[in-house]
Design an enzyme around this catalytic site. Structure first.
Site, PDB file in Angstrom:
ATOM      1  CG  LEU A 158     -64.929  -9.522 -14.178  1.00  0.00           C
ATOM      2  CD1 LEU A 158     -64.167 -10.430 -15.146  1.00  0.00           C
ATOM      3  CD2 LEU A 158     -63.990  -8.959 -13.134  1.00  0.00           C
ATOM      4  CG  ASP A 159     -66.168  -2.318 -14.656  1.00  0.00           C
ATOM      5  OD1 ASP A 159     -67.267  -2.400 -14.082  1.00  0.00           O
ATOM      6  OD2 ASP A 159     -65.179  -1.728 -14.183  1.00  0.00           O
ATOM      7  CE  LYS A 160     -68.905  -2.953 -24.478  1.00  0.00           C
ATOM      8  NZ  LYS A 160     -69.455  -1.825 -25.277  1.00  0.00           N
ATOM      9  CB  THR A 180     -62.662  -5.571 -16.559  1.00  0.00           C
ATOM     10  OG1 THR A 180     -62.491  -4.180 -16.252  1.00  0.00           O
ATOM     11  CG2 THR A 180     -61.720  -6.390 -15.693  1.00  0.00           C
ATOM     12  NE  ARG A 194     -62.627   1.525 -15.177  1.00  0.00           N
ATOM     13  CZ  ARG A 194     -63.796   1.620 -15.805  1.00  0.00           C
ATOM     14  NH1 ARG A 194     -64.762   0.727 -15.562  1.00  0.00           N
ATOM     15  NH2 ARG A 194     -64.013   2.596 -16.660  1.00  0.00           N
TER      16      ARG A 194
END
EC number: 5.4.99.-
Length: 303
Positions: free
Chosen positions: A137-139, A141, A237
């Site tokens: 997961l992105d930072k 998210t 996104r």
């Protein structure tokens, strides 16, 4: 280090050297190429140049790719919200702001550092810097992700991702009132040709499919649920921006004028997969985190 050579062709005349080398090195990021240039690993006609040097037809470019120094991973006593754990896997509810695995700019405080402190048995398929990490997961998210404790579990979970049998459902707040109840976005995603730090919908990208439905429309925003059928970098996104409804707070793909939040309002709320060893159906869900809930209240008070 091996020395690489390239002669600039007619169609590459006046192309920036950092852009050309990024393309010649399997589309590595332009910022990484710029670091090579700044550290004198790149020469054009035997001379050092700046990253914005415009190549001329016939230029002889020589460069060396410096070896990546392995990061020293030291376990760190960081609290984890563990939703489930057994001898094969664990499921973690990652907080907003935590990076999943170490990188050049994040050499401590990551989920991997916390996992190494919590348990010593993690899969090694993704190398020493990403032990146990099956998907990420992105930072900024938040939400659920599954971690493999050994290679057999990792391989089985990775197969479920490839076969699209692992179901990942997210919730987000986006700009704009979406006029329909649900939709399907099928648009290929690849590196943005104008900015190598971003992803974009491009003709030669990889297949990407996102299902979405509107949970609650507001005058200028929508609370939505998104389900991934594929797992491309920044997929939700990029896709929401592509259809004209970027995620609130998204620094890469959203508008600068946005609601008071730090990073994109995107939460991995639900995760379904079969247990990699006993094949049991596993289903996990989380409550919306405080930052997400507070923003919904803020929006409701606006109208």
């Amino acid at each position: 280090m091996t020395k690489n050579k390239y002669i600039v062709g007619e169609h590459e005349h006046k192309t920036r050297v950092d852009k050309l080398l990024a393309e010649q090195n399997n589309n590595v990021s332009r910022s990484r190429v710029q670091s090579w240039i700044e550290e004198a690993y790149v020469k054009v006609n035997g001379e050092c140049v700046k990253p914005n040097y415009k190549c001329q037809q016939g230029d002889r470019i020589e460069w060396m790719v410096p070896e990546t120094q392995p990061l020293l991973l030291i376990p760190e006593a960081i609290d984890l919200d563990i939703v489930y754990e057994d001898k094969d896997i664990l499921v973690v509810n990652k907080p907003k702001g935590m990076v999943v695995h170490p990188s050049a700019g994040h050499q401590s405080g990551t989920l991997v550092h916390a996992l190494l402190y919590h348990c010593t048995d993690l899969s090694g398929i993704n190398g020493v810097e990403r032990p146990g990490i099956v998907h990420r997961l992105d930072k900024d998210t938040s939400g659920l992700l599954v971690v493999a404790k050994h290679d057999e579990a990792h391989q089985q979970l990775a197969n479920q991702l490839v076969q699209k049998t692992m179901k990942r459902t997210y919730q987000a707040i986006v700009h704009g009132q979406i006029p329909h109840e649900k939709g399907l976005i099928e648009a290929p995603i690849g590196r943005d040709p104008k900015d190598r730090q971003k992803m974009a919908v491009v003709d030669n990208g990889k297949q990407a499919i996102t299902h979405f439905r509107v949970l609650q429309p507001y005058q200028d925003f929508s609370h939505v649920e998104c389900q991934l059928e594929t797992g491309r970098t920044h997929q939700i996104r990029v896709h929401m921006k592509y259809i004209g409804y970027p995620i609130v707070g998204d620094p890469k793909y959203g508008p600068r004028k946005t609601l008071p939040t730090n990073g994109q309002v995107l939460h991995a709320k639900e995760l379904r997969f079969n247990h990699p060893i006993n094949n049991e159906e596993m289903h996990f869900t989380t409550e919306l985190p405080t930052y997400f809930h507070d923003l919904l209240v803020y929006i409701q008070k606006m109208y």
